[in-house]
Design a protein around this motif. Sequence first.
Motif, PDB file in Angstrom:
ATOM      1  N   VAL A  60       0.837  -1.202   0.000  1.00 10.74           N
ATOM      2  CA  VAL A  60       0.000   0.000   0.000  1.00 10.74           C
ATOM      3  C   VAL A  60       0.871   1.251   0.000  1.00 10.74           C
ATOM      4  CG1 VAL A  60      -1.643   1.359   1.358  1.00 10.74           C
ATOM      5  CG2 VAL A  60      -1.976  -1.096   1.088  1.00 10.74           C
ATOM      6  N   ASP A 190      -7.614   2.283  -6.655  1.00  8.96           N
ATOM      7  CA  ASP A 190      -8.112   2.576  -5.323  1.00  8.96           C
ATOM      8  C   ASP A 190      -7.722   1.429  -4.395  1.00  8.96           C
ATOM      9  OD1 ASP A 190      -9.460   3.176  -3.034  1.00  8.96           O
ATOM     10  OD2 ASP A 190     -11.443   3.311  -3.947  1.00  8.96           O
ATOM     11  N   ALA A 191      -6.960   1.729  -3.353  1.00  9.54           N
ATOM     12  CA  ALA A 191      -6.480   0.676  -2.454  1.00  9.54           C
ATOM     13  C   ALA A 191      -7.640  -0.030  -1.766  1.00  9.54           C
ATOM     14  CB  ALA A 191      -5.521   1.265  -1.425  1.00  9.54           C
ATOM     15  N   ARG A 192      -8.656   0.725  -1.351  1.00 11.53           N
ATOM     16  CA  ARG A 192      -9.784   0.092  -0.674  1.00 11.53           C
ATOM     17  C   ARG A 192     -10.534  -0.851  -1.597  1.00 11.53           C
ATOM     18  NH1 ARG A 192     -12.570   5.390   1.778  1.00 11.53           N
ATOM     19  NH2 ARG A 192     -11.912   6.086  -0.293  1.00 11.53           N
ATOM     20  N   GLU A 194      -9.175  -2.433  -4.068  1.00  9.94           N
ATOM     21  CA  GLU A 194      -8.317  -3.598  -4.249  1.00  9.94           C
ATOM     22  C   GLU A 194      -8.419  -4.549  -3.056  1.00  9.94           C
ATOM     23  OE1 GLU A 194      -4.430  -3.288  -5.936  1.00  9.94           O
ATOM     24  OE2 GLU A 194      -4.735  -1.183  -6.447  1.00  9.94           O
ATOM     25  N   LEU A 195      -8.470  -4.006  -1.860  1.00 14.31           N
ATOM     26  CA  LEU A 195      -8.599  -4.844  -0.676  1.00 14.31           C
ATOM     27  C   LEU A 195      -9.916  -5.613  -0.675  1.00 14.31           C
ATOM     28  CD1 LEU A 195      -7.145  -2.467   2.066  1.00 14.31           C
ATOM     29  CD2 LEU A 195      -6.109  -4.572   1.206  1.00 14.31           C
ATOM     30  N   ARG A 196     -10.955  -5.028  -1.269  1.00 16.12           N
ATOM     31  CA  ARG A 196     -12.246  -5.719  -1.319  1.00 16.12           C
ATOM     32  C   ARG A 196     -12.202  -6.957  -2.203  1.00 16.12           C
ATOM     33  NH1 ARG A 196     -14.434  -0.363  -0.978  1.00 16.12           N
ATOM     34  NH2 ARG A 196     -14.551  -0.166  -3.254  1.00 16.12           N
TER      35      ARG A 196
END
Length: 403
Positions: A60, A190-192, A194-196
């Motif tokens: 990240v 978007d990191a969020r 990607e985490l999803r």
Amino acid sequence: MPFALYMLGLAVFAQGTSEFMLSGLGPDIAADLDVSLSTAGTLTSAFAVGMVIGAPVMAVIGRRWPRRTALLAFLVTFLLVHVVGALTTSFAVLLATRVVGALANAGFLAVALVAAIGMVEPNAKGRATSVLLGGVTLACVAGVPGGALLGQFWGWRSAFWAVALVSVPAVIAILRAVPAGTPPDTAGADARAELRSLRDPGLLVTLLLGALVNGATFCTFTYLSPLITNISGFSASWVPALLALFGAGSFIGVTVAGRFADARPVRFLLAGAVALLAGWVLFALSAGNPVAAVVLVLVQGALSFGVGSALITRALYAATGAPTLAGGFATAALNVGAAIGPVGGGLALSAGLGHRSPLWVSALLVTLALVVGALALRKRQPASGNDSRWSSPQVNSATQRRG
């Protein structure tokens, strides 16, 4: 394959040497710093824990930087902590340097995996991964036995100095070979979001399988030196050669996996996992036979890294919704295994179960992987024999685009 990809492999060689070399240095470190062998084994687990934590966190952080900048920052940090490790006389400080070094290693590998697959065609991720992980296997062939030899002649600290020195040309190579700048296809990710992508059951199963298989590998590899000296009957002078033999097998395994992981993952993984389980059981039963031990060190190196690298490739295919963090996911999963494996082997040794016990723990972890994989395949119940249904619908669409 692009030349820059091989330069990333050079850096991974230095880092792989550091990660694996304790399998040949553990007894010397334990004696020098006045700790038990199982306590010295926690240095491997500490490195793995740092990799687990560092892989997503550093990925990240690193995604905000140009890839060359991120790779250089992580690699220079890795170099410096090995200098500190070589100088310290405190086990606690040495343990801390392993964690910090692992954080840097995790960040580097997470960025390097994404950079590697971005350098090749979409249907060549397996081959790109095998080139990158070839640095790890070469560390087993040359770096780890070399570290063991250095430890025997000049003490375990000399191996840490050697890792720092090998990292220097890797820094220069990255400066010259890796392009500067952030690729436009990932710059706005978007990191969020990607985490999803971790909500995908297929991706989670693949990551879990990678953790279990890698746990089995590290469990035995961490305690290979006392196994072959106390059970197989080899003298300490044979340890570097047998570590190199394991590395030679791992290089064979990664090379073969790179050719099959893109095309027929299910068949390759199922056959490889069954053979891997049989090998650990056979090794546990025949470890007292020197000839059998030599053969199985080679075979298990090939099977462990072949199956493990194929699972990394499947995770990269499955994580199409995480273009910058996919490498972090794969790195974290494999190092969850690298953390639990030595702990499991150490607990077995501390319980007085003998030097063969890490082999049985390895067999147990691969058995769990086979059970999890079988349940996942049964639940999915594919309508055809297409191997690409292994991981997720995302993998299916990628395979269809290739076909």
